[in-house]
Scaffold this motif. Structure first.
Motif, mmCIF file in Angstrom:
data_model
loop_
_atom_site.group_PDB
_atom_site.id
_atom_site.type_symbol
_atom_site.label_atom_id
_atom_site.label_comp_id
_atom_site.label_asym_id
_atom_site.label_seq_id
_atom_site.Cartn_x
_atom_site.Cartn_y
_atom_site.Cartn_z
ATOM 1 N N ARG A 49 0.825 -1.210 0.000
ATOM 2 C CA ARG A 49 0.000 0.000 0.000
ATOM 3 C C ARG A 49 0.858 1.259 0.000
ATOM 4 O O ARG A 49 0.465 2.287 -0.554
ATOM 5 N N ALA A 52 1.915 1.729 -3.481
ATOM 6 C CA ALA A 52 0.784 2.181 -4.288
ATOM 7 C C ALA A 52 0.463 3.651 -4.033
ATOM 8 O O ALA A 52 -0.325 4.243 -4.754
ATOM 9 N N LEU A 54 -1.022 4.691 -1.322
ATOM 10 C CA LEU A 54 -2.256 4.779 -0.544
ATOM 11 C C LEU A 54 -1.982 4.990 0.937
ATOM 12 O O LEU A 54 -2.867 5.385 1.680
ATOM 13 N N LEU A 55 -0.762 4.687 1.337
ATOM 14 C CA LEU A 55 -0.405 4.812 2.748
ATOM 15 C C LEU A 55 0.883 5.625 2.795
ATOM 16 O O LEU A 55 1.838 5.288 2.096
ATOM 17 N N LEU A 68 -0.018 2.504 -12.216
ATOM 18 C CA LEU A 68 -0.002 1.482 -11.175
ATOM 19 C C LEU A 68 -1.317 0.708 -11.186
ATOM 20 O O LEU A 68 -2.368 1.266 -11.475
ATOM 21 N N LEU A 70 -3.299 -2.247 -8.623
ATOM 22 C CA LEU A 70 -3.232 -2.922 -7.330
ATOM 23 C C LEU A 70 -4.279 -4.028 -7.261
ATOM 24 O O LEU A 70 -5.432 -3.812 -7.614
ATOM 25 N N ALA A 71 -3.851 -5.203 -6.854
ATOM 26 C CA ALA A 71 -4.806 -6.281 -6.563
ATOM 27 C C ALA A 71 -4.560 -6.733 -5.134
ATOM 28 O O ALA A 71 -3.523 -7.313 -4.834
ATOM 29 N N ASP A 72 -5.504 -6.407 -4.256
ATOM 30 C CA ASP A 72 -5.361 -6.873 -2.876
ATOM 31 C C ASP A 72 -6.641 -7.614 -2.492
ATOM 32 O O ASP A 72 -7.378 -8.065 -3.364
ATOM 33 N N ARG A 74 -9.267 -6.541 -1.420
ATOM 34 C CA ARG A 74 -10.481 -5.806 -1.797
ATOM 35 C C ARG A 74 -10.636 -5.873 -3.309
ATOM 36 O O ARG A 74 -9.808 -5.354 -4.047
ATOM 37 N N ALA A 76 -12.935 -4.638 -5.418
ATOM 38 C CA ALA A 76 -13.396 -3.460 -6.170
ATOM 39 C C ALA A 76 -14.236 -3.862 -7.378
ATOM 40 O O ALA A 76 -14.133 -3.268 -8.451
ATOM 41 N N LEU A 77 -15.056 -4.897 -7.190
ATOM 42 C CA LEU A 77 -16.037 -5.261 -8.214
ATOM 43 C C LEU A 77 -17.402 -5.314 -7.524
ATOM 44 O O LEU A 77 -17.501 -5.774 -6.388
ATOM 45 N N TRP A 90 -14.557 -1.282 -15.126
ATOM 46 C CA TRP A 90 -13.176 -0.784 -15.043
ATOM 47 C C TRP A 90 -12.603 -0.542 -16.426
ATOM 48 O O TRP A 90 -11.759 0.329 -16.611
ATOM 49 N N ASP A 94 -11.010 2.885 -17.425
ATOM 50 C CA ASP A 94 -9.646 2.920 -17.964
ATOM 51 C C ASP A 94 -9.616 3.213 -19.454
ATOM 52 O O ASP A 94 -8.554 3.200 -20.059
ATOM 53 N N ARG A 132 -8.737 -8.079 -13.833
ATOM 54 C CA ARG A 132 -8.988 -6.638 -13.785
ATOM 55 C C ARG A 132 -7.705 -5.854 -14.009
ATOM 56 O O ARG A 132 -7.676 -4.894 -14.781
ATOM 57 N N SER A 136 -6.308 -3.520 -17.209
ATOM 58 C CA SER A 136 -6.121 -2.087 -16.995
ATOM 59 C C SER A 136 -4.980 -1.541 -17.836
ATOM 60 O O SER A 136 -4.876 -0.333 -18.029
ATOM 61 N N ARG B 4 -13.275 9.722 -17.955
ATOM 62 C CA ARG B 4 -13.108 8.668 -16.954
ATOM 63 C C ARG B 4 -14.177 8.765 -15.883
ATOM 64 O O ARG B 4 -14.575 7.766 -15.300
ATOM 65 N N GLU B 80 -15.130 0.203 1.564
ATOM 66 C CA GLU B 80 -14.933 -1.167 2.030
ATOM 67 C C GLU B 80 -14.501 -2.089 0.888
ATOM 68 O O GLU B 80 -13.644 -2.955 1.054
ATOM 69 N N ALA B 81 -15.095 -1.903 -0.287
ATOM 70 C CA ALA B 81 -14.819 -2.794 -1.415
ATOM 71 C C ALA B 81 -13.560 -2.387 -2.183
ATOM 72 O O ALA B 81 -13.176 -3.070 -3.125
ATOM 73 N N GLY B 82 -12.936 -1.280 -1.787
ATOM 74 C CA GLY B 82 -11.679 -0.899 -2.423
ATOM 75 C C GLY B 82 -11.835 -0.005 -3.648
ATOM 76 O O GLY B 82 -10.848 0.264 -4.329
ATOM 77 N N PHE B 83 -13.055 0.452 -3.924
ATOM 78 C CA PHE B 83 -13.238 1.298 -5.114
ATOM 79 C C PHE B 83 -12.452 2.606 -4.992
ATOM 80 O O PHE B 83 -11.810 3.040 -5.947
ATOM 81 N N GLN B 86 -8.827 2.084 -5.738
ATOM 82 C CA GLN B 86 -8.567 1.902 -7.165
ATOM 83 C C GLN B 86 -8.667 3.231 -7.910
ATOM 84 O O GLN B 86 -7.879 3.495 -8.829
ATOM 85 N N LEU B 89 -5.521 5.227 -7.290
ATOM 86 C CA LEU B 89 -4.398 4.751 -8.106
ATOM 87 C C LEU B 89 -4.461 5.318 -9.512
ATOM 88 O O LEU B 89 -3.442 5.456 -10.176
ATOM 89 N N ARG B 90 -5.659 5.596 -9.978
ATOM 90 C CA ARG B 90 -5.827 6.129 -11.326
ATOM 91 C C ARG B 90 -5.749 7.643 -11.347
ATOM 92 O O ARG B 90 -6.069 8.271 -12.356
ATOM 93 N N ARG B 219 -7.759 6.019 5.386
ATOM 94 C CA ARG B 219 -7.035 4.904 4.737
ATOM 95 C C ARG B 219 -6.022 4.299 5.689
ATOM 96 O O ARG B 219 -5.363 4.999 6.420
ATOM 97 N N GLU B 220 -5.911 2.999 5.607
ATOM 98 C CA GLU B 220 -4.849 2.380 6.396
ATOM 99 C C GLU B 220 -4.268 1.215 5.654
ATOM 100 O O GLU B 220 -4.662 0.901 4.565
#
Lengths: 195, 220
Positions: A49, A52, A54-55, A68, A70-72, A74, A76-77, A90, A94, A132, A136, B4, B80-83, B86, B89-90, B219-220
Motif C-alpha cells: 500500500r 501504491a 495509498l499509505l 499502477l 493494485l490487486a489486494d 479488496r 473493487a467489483l 473498469w 480505464d 482486472r 487495466s 473517466r 470497504e470494497a476498495g473502489f 482503485q 491509483l488512477r 485509509r490504512e
C-alpha cells in the motif's frame, strides 16, 4: 508507453506505536519482478500500500513512473453485477476498448461472465482481480497474495500471466508467502528490515 | 478526466437510485417521506387550518429524515470494497469523486422528494402558493442536504456503528437548512429562501473537501 520504473528509498512503516520495518530500499526496472516474503503481520501488505501511494510511509520516499495497478483482498467489483459487467466497468473507467483485451490472459473467466461476483469462490475472485489489472494496461502491478486460494493449475496460469506482463516490459511486486516461480525474480525478506 | 468520470457517475447514480446488495434504492427514503406526511394528519387531527399552518414544517422534517436514511450506503460500501483505492491509483481525486456522488445522491433523493411534495402538500392541506414555496425551497435546500449527507457518510465510513453516528452528526448540520426552509413559508418569510440558498451553497462548497480529506485520513 513510457518506461516504467519503481523505486523506494529508505522506507519505514509504522503501525500504531510499532515500527514494522525500516531502511528498506528497492529499485525495479522494466521486466523485473520482486517477491516480498515474510511472516504474517510483518508488513507485506502495508509495503504494497505504501508503494501504491495509498499509505504514507513513516519515513522514506517512493518514486514511480508509469501507471499502477493494485490487486489486494479488496476486489473493487460490484457484488451484485455479473462478473463480465463488473469488469467492463473498469474497462470503461480505464478507457479500454473491449476488443483490446482479447490477447490478454482471461484466467478462465469467460465461463463465469454471467455469474454475479458475490457467488464467486475465493480462487475465482483472485482470478477476477488478476483479470482486472491485466485489462487495466497498467505498467506496474502490485499484487498482494495473488496466489491465495488458487489451485495448482490456476496458480501456474497466474504466474504465467505475471511472467508475460514482465516479459512485455512491465514491473510486478508480489507479496506472497507461497513460492513464486518467475524469471528475473528478486526476493526481499522483510524480516531483514525489522528494527 | 471527464471521460473517466462519466462511467463512475453513472455507476453512482444507478446504485443510489436502484440500490443493490444491501443498499436500498431511492424508494425507501421516498416512502419514509410520504409516511411522515401521511401520519402527521392522523396524529394531530383533520383540522385543515392547523395542518396548513404546520404542514410545511412537517414536509421539511420529513425531507431531513429522508436525507439521513441512506447515509450508511453513500460512501462506506465503496471504501470497504476498495473502489476509492482503485480510483486513487488512477489519479482521480476524492474531491472530484465526491462531487459526482453528491450530484448522484441529489438526483436520486432530492428530485424524487420534489416530485412527491405535491402529494404530501395535498395530505397536509397546503394551498398552491405554499406548495410553490415548498418546491422552490426543496430545490434550493436538498442539494445542501445531499452535500451534508455525503460529507457525513465519508467521515463515518469505516467506523463501527457509523450509520447511527452519521444520523446524529448530520442533524445539527442540517438545522440551518430546516430553519430557513420551513421559515420561508411564514408570512413575510421569503427572505428565508435566500438564506436557505446561502446555507445550501456553503454546504456544497465545503463538502467535497471535507469528505475527501476524511476518506484519505481513513485509509490504512
Amino acid at each position: 508507453m513510457q518506461v516504467p520504473r519503481l523505486a523506494a528509498t529508505d522506507l519505514a512503516c509504522r503501525r500504531g506505536d510499532r515500527i514494522l520495518f525500516r531502511g528498506l530500499s528497492l529499485v525495479l526496472a522494466p521486466g523485473e519482478a520482486l517477491q516480498l516474503v515474510g511472516a504474517n503481520g510483518i508488513g507485506k501488505s502495508s509495503l504494497i500500500r505504501i508503494l501504491a501511494g495509498l499509505l504514507p510511509p513513516f519515513a522514506g520516499l517512493v518514486e514511480s513512473e508509469g501507471t499502477l495497478a493494485l490487486a489486494d483482498e479488496r476486489l473493487a467489483l460490484d457484488g451484485h453485477l455479473p462478473l463480465g459487467q463488473a469488469l467492463a466497468f473498469w474497462r470503461r473507467v480505464d478507457r479500454i476498448a473491449p476488443d483490446a483485451t482479447a490477447p490478454l490472459p482471461d484466467f478462465g473467466l469467460a465461463d463465469l461472465a454471467d455469474v454475479p461476483v458475490r457467488y464467486l469462490s475465493t480462487g475465482q475472485r483472485k482470478r477476477a482481480a488478476l483479470a482486472r489489472i491485466a485489462a487495466s494496461g497498467a505498467a506496474i502491478w502490485l499484487l498482494d497474495e495473488p496466489l491465495n486460494g488458487l489451485d495448482s493449475h490456476w496458480s501456474g496460469v497466474a504466474q504465467a500471466g505475471i511472467a508475460a506482463h514482465c516479459a512485455g516490459g512491465g514491473i510486478a511486486v508480489i507479496a506472497s508467502h507461497q513460492p513464486v516461480d518467475l524469471p528475473h525474480l528478486a526476493r526481499t525478506a522483510l524480516a531483514d528490515y525489522v528494527p | 478526466m471527464i471521460a473517466r468520470l462519466w462511467p463512475i457517475f453513472v455507476r453512482d447514480f444507478v446504485l443510489l437510485l436502484k440500490g443493490a446488495q444491501g443498499r436500498g434504492g431511492a424508494v425507501l427514503p421516498l416512502l419514509f417521506f410520504m409516511a411522515v406526511a401521511m401520519l402527521f394528519p392522523f396524529a394531530v387531527g383533520p383540522d385543515a387550518r392547523l395542518l396548513q399552518r404546520t404542514g410545511a414544517g412537517v414536509i421539511w422534517v420529513g425531507a431531513l429524515l429522508a436525507a439521513i436514511l441512506p447515509l450508511d450506503r453513500l460512501v462506506e460500501p465503496d471504501v470497504e470494497a476498495g473502489f476509492f483505492d482503485q480510483w486513487a491509483l488512477r489519479g482521480l481525486s476524492e474531491e472530484v469523486l465526491l462531487v459526482s456522488r453528491i450530484v448522484a445522491h441529489w438526483l436520486s433523493f432530492g428530485v424524487p422528494l420534489m416530485l412527491a411534495a405535491p402529494i404530501a402538500a395535498g395530505l397536509l392541506s397546503l394551498d398552491g402558493a405554499q406548495l410553490a414555496t415548498v418546491e422552490l425551497g426543496l430545490l434550493l435546500g436538498t442539494p445542501g442536504l445531499a452535500a451534508i449527507g455525503v460529507t457525513i457518510a465519508a467521515l463515518t465510513a469505516g467506523l463501527r456503528a457509523g450509520s447511527a453516528l452519521g444520523g446524529l452528526l448530520a442533524i445539527p448540520l442540517a438545522v440551518p437548512l430546516l430553519i430557513f426552509g420551513a421559515g420561508s413559508l411564514q408570512r413575510g418569510g421569503e427572505g428565508g429562501l435566500l438564506l436557505l440558498a446561502a446555507a445550501s451553497l456553503a454546504a456544497l462548497a465545503i463538502a467535497p473537501f471535507a469528505g475527501g480529506a476524511a476518506i484519505r485520513a481513513g485509509r490504512e
